[in-house]
Design a protein around this motif. Sequence first.
Motif, mmCIF file in Angstrom:
data_model
loop_
_atom_site.group_PDB
_atom_site.id
_atom_site.type_symbol
_atom_site.label_atom_id
_atom_site.label_comp_id
_atom_site.label_asym_id
_atom_site.label_seq_id
_atom_site.Cartn_x
_atom_site.Cartn_y
_atom_site.Cartn_z
ATOM 1 N N ALA A 3 -0.521 -7.168 -1.880
ATOM 2 C CA ALA A 3 0.682 -6.561 -2.742
ATOM 3 C C ALA A 3 0.764 -7.571 -3.937
ATOM 4 C CB ALA A 3 1.720 -6.274 -1.873
ATOM 5 N N PRO A 23 5.990 2.270 -2.135
ATOM 6 C CA PRO A 23 6.101 1.198 -1.107
ATOM 7 C C PRO A 23 5.346 1.246 0.379
ATOM 8 C CG PRO A 23 8.254 1.839 -1.925
ATOM 9 C CD PRO A 23 7.039 2.892 -2.648
ATOM 10 N N GLU A 24 5.461 2.545 0.977
ATOM 11 C CA GLU A 24 4.702 2.632 2.078
ATOM 12 C C GLU A 24 3.097 2.198 2.020
ATOM 13 O OE1 GLU A 24 5.802 6.086 0.717
ATOM 14 O OE2 GLU A 24 7.664 5.213 1.055
ATOM 15 N N GLU A 74 2.923 -1.482 1.364
ATOM 16 C CA GLU A 74 3.133 -2.315 2.827
ATOM 17 C C GLU A 74 1.839 -2.006 3.766
ATOM 18 O OE1 GLU A 74 6.178 -1.970 6.503
ATOM 19 O OE2 GLU A 74 6.349 -0.795 4.961
ATOM 20 N N SER A 75 1.191 -0.921 3.725
ATOM 21 C CA SER A 75 -0.024 -0.741 4.365
ATOM 22 C C SER A 75 -1.309 -1.763 3.934
ATOM 23 C CB SER A 75 -0.515 0.582 4.600
ATOM 24 O OG SER A 75 -0.748 1.070 3.332
ATOM 25 N N TYR A 76 -1.288 -1.928 2.507
ATOM 26 C CA TYR A 76 -2.385 -2.709 1.912
ATOM 27 C C TYR A 76 -1.929 -4.264 2.403
ATOM 28 C CZ TYR A 76 -3.863 0.820 -1.538
ATOM 29 O OH TYR A 76 -4.171 1.861 -2.149
ATOM 30 N N GLU A 77 -0.493 -4.335 2.422
ATOM 31 C CA GLU A 77 -0.290 -5.853 2.808
ATOM 32 C C GLU A 77 -0.630 -6.134 3.992
ATOM 33 O OE1 GLU A 77 0.970 -9.565 1.964
ATOM 34 O OE2 GLU A 77 0.832 -7.851 0.664
ATOM 35 N N LYS A 78 -0.523 -5.118 5.067
ATOM 36 C CA LYS A 78 -0.760 -5.353 6.403
ATOM 37 C C LYS A 78 -2.379 -5.561 6.620
ATOM 38 C CE LYS A 78 3.159 -2.796 8.464
ATOM 39 N NZ LYS A 78 3.501 -1.795 9.286
#
Length: 150
Positions: free
Chosen positions: A58, A44-45, A48-52
């Motif tokens: 994601a 998940p971490e 989340e960084s990919y999504e940011k």
Amino acid sequence: MEENKKNELELGKSKDLDKAEEIKKSGKLEIFYGRQFSGPLPPPEILESYEKTLPGAADRIFTMAEKEQEHRQKIENNMVENDNKNRKAGRRSSTFLMCLIIITGAILSMYNKKIMPIASLITVLGLAIGPLFFENWKNDDTENKDGESE
């Protein structure tokens, strides 16, 4: 108790990282930090960084994992279907072969051949009963291997 262990681990990690920073600043040693994961989805971490970094990434990763799963299931279903078709074809072929041998034995017995009809009946019995023994023998070997690996 689990929280204490978790806190101790986090403190240990932060102390190690502080030490690493000190060593790095002194120029004595370079430390590389990396993470590894396996499976179709990242932790998940990282997700989340990919999504940011790239909005919608994601969702694209989840879509890719779903498509991969569908593809694997299709391949597995095709393998099962082909295996069933091959088994049916084998049964039909062996049935045809047994009938042909029985007819040949009957024709030979009509011409007063004594050994050939008996040989053809033994062949048919071997064709009919042989696969049953072979299948049981094969299953026994598989069970033995499974038992040894456990």
